[in-house]
Write a protein that holds these residues in place. Structure first.
Motif, PDB file in Angstrom:
ATOM      1  N   ASP A  21     -20.394  15.692   1.701  1.00  0.00           N
ATOM      2  CA  ASP A  21     -22.193  16.723   2.001  1.00  0.00           C
ATOM      3  C   ASP A  21     -21.567  17.138   3.468  1.00  0.00           C
ATOM      4  O   ASP A  21     -22.584  17.405   4.642  1.00  0.00           O
ATOM      5  N   GLY A  22     -20.055  16.476   4.946  1.00  0.00           N
ATOM      6  CA  GLY A  22     -19.921  16.587   5.647  1.00  0.00           C
ATOM      7  C   GLY A  22     -20.743  15.543   6.434  1.00  0.00           C
ATOM      8  O   GLY A  22     -20.618  15.857   7.788  1.00  0.00           O
ATOM      9  N   CYS A  23     -21.862  14.598   6.019  1.00  0.00           N
ATOM     10  CA  CYS A  23     -22.255  13.792   7.102  1.00  0.00           C
ATOM     11  C   CYS A  23     -21.365  12.726   7.048  1.00  0.00           C
ATOM     12  O   CYS A  23     -20.150  12.442   6.148  1.00  0.00           O
ATOM     13  N   THR A  24     -21.197  12.064   8.126  1.00  0.00           N
ATOM     14  CA  THR A  24     -20.472  11.013   8.611  1.00  0.00           C
ATOM     15  C   THR A  24     -20.828   9.256   8.700  1.00  0.00           C
ATOM     16  O   THR A  24     -21.975   9.389   7.900  1.00  0.00           O
ATOM     17  N   GLU A  25     -20.231   8.509   7.432  1.00  0.00           N
ATOM     18  CA  GLU A  25     -20.902   7.453   7.387  1.00  0.00           C
ATOM     19  C   GLU A  25     -19.804   6.128   8.496  1.00  0.00           C
ATOM     20  O   GLU A  25     -18.618   6.451   8.062  1.00  0.00           O
ATOM     21  N   ALA A  26     -20.519   5.136   8.298  1.00  0.00           N
ATOM     22  CA  ALA A  26     -20.226   4.106   9.362  1.00  0.00           C
ATOM     23  C   ALA A  26     -20.667   2.909   9.229  1.00  0.00           C
ATOM     24  O   ALA A  26     -21.989   2.848   8.709  1.00  0.00           O
ATOM     25  N   GLU A  27     -19.377   2.374   9.122  1.00  0.00           N
ATOM     26  CA  GLU A  27     -19.430   0.352   8.707  1.00  0.00           C
ATOM     27  C   GLU A  27     -20.048   0.227   9.603  1.00  0.00           C
ATOM     28  O   GLU A  27     -19.354   0.435  10.869  1.00  0.00           O
ATOM     29  N   LEU A  28     -20.913  -0.948  10.448  1.00  0.00           N
ATOM     30  CA  LEU A  28     -20.731  -1.105  11.088  1.00  0.00           C
ATOM     31  C   LEU A  28     -20.805  -3.451  11.003  1.00  0.00           C
ATOM     32  O   LEU A  28     -21.389  -3.669  10.146  1.00  0.00           O
ATOM     33  N   ALA A  29     -20.302  -3.775  12.414  1.00  0.00           N
ATOM     34  CA  ALA A  29     -20.702  -4.955  12.068  1.00  0.00           C
ATOM     35  C   ALA A  29     -21.277  -5.321  13.189  1.00  0.00           C
ATOM     36  O   ALA A  29     -21.954  -4.874  14.308  1.00  0.00           O
ATOM     37  N   LEU A  30     -22.543  -6.934  13.314  1.00  0.00           N
ATOM     38  CA  LEU A  30     -23.635  -6.644  14.044  1.00  0.00           C
ATOM     39  C   LEU A  30     -23.868  -8.138  14.009  1.00  0.00           C
ATOM     40  O   LEU A  30     -23.118  -9.561  13.140  1.00  0.00           O
TER      41      LEU A  30
END
Length: 142
Positions: free
Chosen positions: A109-118
């Motif tokens: 859908d054009g969205c950006t998915e980001a995985e984060l290390a916290l």
């Protein structure tokens, strides 16, 4: 597929600094129905081998979720947060909540998915580690 996002692997999230005091630990324990006395009674914490009041692990997890949500912004979504405690954090110590982007992909859908290390770190090292999945609308920049 290309994206207009400026997010890339290695992007660091703006760190949050927390320094919980005894009142915050008490209020959080009450709100979370956490009756373990190491969070609210110094004598009990010391009797159990701690040097002072212990910061709740779930409070540290809430800080990790807060970092992900603040980075996602008003139009982003936090889809998943997970964490585990790796050390002990103590009252009145400066704790730094930080993170970085570990993976990025463009959704259909054009969205950006980001995985984060916290993580949460204090004077004794890392006290909580985790991650989050965040989705940002098309064209969103960080």
């Amino acid at each position: 597929m290309t994206t207009t996002s400026s997010i890339s692997v290695g992007t660091r999230l703006p760190a949050l600094v927390r320094q919980p005091d005894a009142t915050q630990l008490f209020v959080y324990s009450a709100a979370a129905w956490n009756a373990h006395r190491i969070h609210i009674h110094r004598e009990q914490a010391r009797a159990e081998g701690h040097r002072d009041l212990v910061v709740q692990g779930s409070l540290q997890g809430a800080w990790l979720a807060d970092l992900a949500a603040s980075w996602a912004g008003e139009h982003g979504q936090v889809r998943r947060v997970y964490f585990r405690n790796t050390g002990t954090a103590y009252v009145d110590e400066k704790l730094t909540v930080s993170g970085e982007v570990t993976a990025v992909r463009t959704l259909p859908d054009g969205c950006t998915e980001a995985e984060l290390a916290l993580q949460v770190a204090g004077p004794d090292g890392v006290t909580a580690k985790g991650g989050a999945t965040v989705v940002l609308p098309p064209g969103e920049r960080r």
